[in-house]
Motif scaffolding. Structure first.
Motif, mmCIF file in Angstrom:
data_model
loop_
_atom_site.group_PDB
_atom_site.id
_atom_site.type_symbol
_atom_site.label_atom_id
_atom_site.label_comp_id
_atom_site.label_asym_id
_atom_site.label_seq_id
_atom_site.Cartn_x
_atom_site.Cartn_y
_atom_site.Cartn_z
ATOM 1 N N VAL A 83 69.241 26.774 108.621
ATOM 2 C CA VAL A 83 69.369 25.318 108.832
ATOM 3 C C VAL A 83 70.813 24.945 109.174
ATOM 4 N N VAL A 84 70.972 24.220 110.289
ATOM 5 C CA VAL A 84 72.281 23.712 110.698
ATOM 6 C C VAL A 84 72.402 22.261 110.248
ATOM 7 N N ALA A 85 71.358 21.496 110.474
ATOM 8 C CA ALA A 85 71.392 20.068 110.140
ATOM 9 C C ALA A 85 69.995 19.613 109.765
ATOM 10 N N GLN A 86 69.922 18.734 108.771
ATOM 11 C CA GLN A 86 68.641 18.132 108.419
ATOM 12 C C GLN A 86 68.834 16.615 108.396
ATOM 13 N N PHE A 87 67.947 15.913 109.076
ATOM 14 C CA PHE A 87 68.054 14.452 109.167
ATOM 15 C C PHE A 87 66.885 13.812 108.440
ATOM 16 N N ASP A 88 67.151 12.625 107.869
ATOM 17 C CA ASP A 88 66.107 11.899 107.143
ATOM 18 C C ASP A 88 66.003 10.482 107.712
ATOM 19 N N ARG A 371 76.332 19.738 112.603
ATOM 20 C CA ARG A 371 76.484 19.904 111.149
ATOM 21 C C ARG A 371 77.303 18.734 110.594
ATOM 22 N N MET A 372 78.386 18.402 111.309
ATOM 23 C CA MET A 372 79.268 17.313 110.853
ATOM 24 C C MET A 372 78.560 15.963 110.990
ATOM 25 N N THR A 373 77.781 15.817 112.043
ATOM 26 C CA THR A 373 77.041 14.557 112.238
ATOM 27 C C THR A 373 76.079 14.337 111.074
ATOM 28 N N ALA A 374 75.338 15.398 110.722
ATOM 29 C CA ALA A 374 74.349 15.254 109.640
ATOM 30 C C ALA A 374 75.024 14.963 108.304
ATOM 31 N N ALA A 375 76.252 15.475 108.131
ATOM 32 C CA ALA A 375 76.945 15.317 106.838
ATOM 33 C C ALA A 375 77.643 13.963 106.712
ATOM 34 N N ASP A 376 77.816 13.244 107.835
ATOM 35 C CA ASP A 376 78.530 11.977 107.811
ATOM 36 C C ASP A 376 77.495 10.840 107.929
ATOM 37 N N GLU A 382 73.785 6.784 113.474
ATOM 38 C CA GLU A 382 73.849 6.528 114.911
ATOM 39 C C GLU A 382 73.006 7.558 115.664
ATOM 40 N N TYR A 383 73.092 8.810 115.220
ATOM 41 C CA TYR A 383 72.308 9.884 115.845
ATOM 42 C C TYR A 383 70.805 9.587 115.721
ATOM 43 N N LEU A 384 70.407 9.141 114.530
ATOM 44 C CA LEU A 384 68.988 8.856 114.298
ATOM 45 C C LEU A 384 68.514 7.635 115.088
#
Ligand SMILES: Cc1cc2nc3c(=O)[nH]c(=O)nc-3n(C[C@H](O)[C@H](O)[C@H](O)COP(=O)(O)OP(=O)(O)OC[C@H]3O[C@@H](n4cnc5c(N)ncnc54)[C@H](O)[C@@H]3O)c2cc1C
Length: 400
Positions: A83-88, A371-376, A382-384
């Motif tokens: 897993v690199v990034a997980q979004f909710d 990874r940084m996008t998901a953590a911030d 904004e990504y979602l």
């Protein structure tokens, strides 16, 4: 003077939803479908939050929610490192009443919309009727048909082409279908093996230069569902080779257990394009859905943007039939064509490039950025907003 019906050519999900949106406003509609019944083939299966909201407003939300699976979380993975990034999507609960992706086969939406149309005597759905062309003048459109009883014509106030990627209506409009076709075809297959056992969310994308893949859970004879998986294939391979047991097993074993045989419930191969029509309107003839634009399935945006077209166009056609200027229909093209290019084409191409990147340095940079996008929390939101298509619908409404 008698008002002629709006004729819609193509009873796929976009045509059926467009017909319903107009039927509810009292518009007389004739929907032509060349097949003998609603097509049941497996294709798109993801509905984003704004789409569920639009369908809900048409009375289709409840039955669709009952038949689908809510997927609030999704992952981007690296084939080698996990897993690199997980979004909710739950973080968007303040801007949407449906903060999840709804996974459900598109033919279920078509069936639900078709059933809803039965309540409207102002709609006629004609199966086995193929639109073969049209001529138009200032007052209306004469639609040419091939029917089970021979050739015929219908006079329409407007003709809407929702007849898919090979649209007869688009070709007769003589607009360009601008863009390109990817060299590789996509293999799509489904397995009942429950990928949640391996830590997968209901939607996941795995990056790899050769064997990237996209994973979507779909409803199937009750829980836990079935997993649809899409892979790229070598352009040199024959369809027979791609669909062979050995090849399909090698793809799934490649990222799961290499010693295990997986049950494969379904498999198909198809060609993928990125194209947008140069115009969505010619006089009283318009196009929507795949007839107007096509894209790769990475991000699940094609059908969604088609439904956004249909709902947008239906509202404007109702206004024009009630006396608004025909020029309002150019706003439909401006809104829907531009947002398809700016969002749907751009995001789906970027998604594919991310998954398939070969240069290890570029690949590392892009995955680190994600990874940084998901953590911030600010960046993730904004990504979602982009990936859930909320921003594309907002942007369309701002275009005059
Ligand atoms: C094999 C395949 C797999 C796909 N898989 C995915 C996926 O995994 N994920 C994803 O997001 N998208 C996928 N797509 C794309 C997705 O299915 C489309 O975006 C979606 O179907 C668009 O809906 P539509 O109503 O615009 O067109 P369609 O669903 O193509 O419907 C068009 C309808 O028009 C009818 N028709 C055609 N010509 C005429 C005519 N001349 N007169 C009358 N009727 C006519 C057809 O029979 C059909 O019912 C896939 C597409 C294909 C072809």
């Amino acid at each position: 003077m008698k008002k002629h019906p709006v004729v819609i050519s193509g009873g796929g999900p976009v045509g059926l939803v467009t017909a319903l949106a107009m039927a509810r406003q009292g518009v007389e509609v004739v929907l032509l479908e060349s097949e003998a019944a609603i097509p049941q083939d497996l294709r798109a299966g993801t509905f984003h939050p704004p789409t569920v909201e639009m369908l809900d407003a048409l009375g289709l939300g409840k039955p669709l929610l009952e038949q689908g699976i809510k997927v609030p979380e999704w992952q981007i993975r690296d084939r080698r490192t996990g897993v690199v990034a997980q979004f909710d999507l739950g973080v968007l609960a303040d801007v949407t009443s449906h903060p999840f992706r709804l996974h459900c086969e598109q033919h279920k939406l078509s069936t639900i919309a078709y059933q809803a149309l039965q309540d409207y005597p102002n709609v006629r759905v004609l199966f086995g009727h193929r639109c073969t062309g049209f001529t138009q003048d200032a007052d209306g459109v004469t639609v040419a048909l091939s029917t089970p009883d021979g050739d015929n014509e219908i006079r329409a106030s407007f003709l809407v082409g929702t007849d898919g990627a090979r649209s007869t209506v688009r070709k007769a409009m003589q607009v360009e279908f601008e863009g390109f076709t990817w060299p590789e075809r996509f293999l799509v297959f489904a397995t009942p093996y429950d990928l949640r056992e391996q830590g997968f969310t209901g939607n996941a994308y795995i990056a790899d230069p050769d064997e990237w893949c996209a994973i979507f859970i779909q409803p199937h004879k009750g829980p836990p569902g079935i997993w649809r998986i899409a892979f790229p294939t070598d352009p040199e391979m024959s369809e027979e080779q791609i669909l062979s047991d050995a090849f399909v097993q090698s793809r799934i074993q490649g990222f799961l257990d290499p010693s295990r045989e997986y049950e494969i419930a379904y498999r198909s191969v198809y060609r993928v394009h990125q194209r947008v029509a140069s115009d969505f309107r010619e006089g009283r003839v318009l196009i929507a859905g795949d007839a107007a634009h096509v894209n790769n399935p990475l991000g699940g945006m094609g059908l969604n943007s088609g439904i956004h077209d249909g709902v947008n166009l239906a509202g404007k056609l109702v206004d024009v039939l009630e006396g608004a200027s025909l020029e309002l229909l150019d706003r439909y093209t401006r809104q829907r064509r531009l947002t398809n290019i700016e969002y749907v084409q751009a995001i789906t191409i970027r998604n594919k490039r991310l998954l398939e990147e070969r240069d290890p340095e570029v690949r590392r940079e892009r995955l680190d950025e994600l990874r940084m996008t998901a953590a911030d929390p600010v960046k993730a939101r904004e990504y979602l907003l982009n990936s859930s298509m909320i921003n594309s619908v907002r942007r369309a409404s701002e275009i005059q």
